[in-house]
Design an enzyme around this catalytic site. Structure first.
Site, PDB file in Angstrom:
ATOM      1  N   HIS A  59       0.862  -1.182   0.000  1.00  0.00           N
ATOM      2  CA  HIS A  59       0.000   0.000   0.000  1.00  0.00           C
ATOM      3  C   HIS A  59       0.899   1.234   0.000  1.00  0.00           C
ATOM      4  CE1 HIS A  59      -3.929  -1.852   1.764  1.00  0.00           C
ATOM      5  NE2 HIS A  59      -3.329  -2.687   0.922  1.00  0.00           N
ATOM      6  N   GLU A  61       1.065   3.836   1.843  1.00  0.00           N
ATOM      7  CA  GLU A  61       1.582   4.216   3.162  1.00  0.00           C
ATOM      8  C   GLU A  61       2.786   3.364   3.557  1.00  0.00           C
ATOM      9  OE1 GLU A  61      -3.023   4.432   3.662  1.00  0.00           O
ATOM     10  OE2 GLU A  61      -1.574   3.396   2.387  1.00  0.00           O
TER      11      GLU A  61
END
Length: 155
Positions: A59, A61
């Site tokens: 992801h 992040e």
């Protein structure tokens, strides 16, 4: 309750949105992120890479946190701000807390899987040993439009 954005948050969000757009053009869900240090310098960047890397953990992040930790030479990012175009999911909220990120700024709310105030509020859960300041809805329309355009094209 969400706190107001700072001017530096808007600049960082613009960079995260650019990262998200590149991800979307490459067939990834258009989510982008940056990690900014206490001096306002971007030390980590990321975009969704799940499809390209065949990695369910890739992801935006997590990609940005890994790059920031390498640049900082430490897993502890307490004095940093993570800026991401979509409200973090449960997995990313856990990674944020494990990295001790001090602030999280996000664009679009995620009513289906958000863990920073929508479905869950993991980042501010008082039962946990670390919490992050949360600022939501920054450049929300731009972030939502990227996602909506991406998914509309696939329907």
């Amino acid at each position: 309750m969400t706190l107001p954005a700072r001017e530096s948050d808007l600049t960082a969000m613009d960079r995260a949105l650019a990262n998200a757009a590149v991800a979307g053009e490459g067939g990834e869900i258009p989510v982008g992120a940056v990690v900014v240090d206490a001096q306002g310098i971007i030390i980590g960047e990321g975009a969704n890479l799940r499809e390209r890397s065949a990695d369910p953990l890739a992801h935006a992040e997590v990609v940005a946190l890994r790059e920031a930790a390498a640049a900082a030479g430490s897993w502890n990012l307490q004095d940093c701000t993570l800026v991401v175009t979509l409200e973090p999911c449960l997995m990313c909220a856990g990674a944020i807390l494990q990295a001790h990120v001090g602030r999280v700024v996000f664009g679009a709310w995620d009513a289906k899987a958000g863990a920073a105030g929508s479905m869950y509020d993991v980042l501010r859960d008082r039962r946990l040993p670390h919490r992050a300041e949360v600022v939501g809805g920054v450049r929300e329309e731009a972030a939502s439009t990227l996602l909506r355009t991406f998914f509309d094209a696939r329907r």
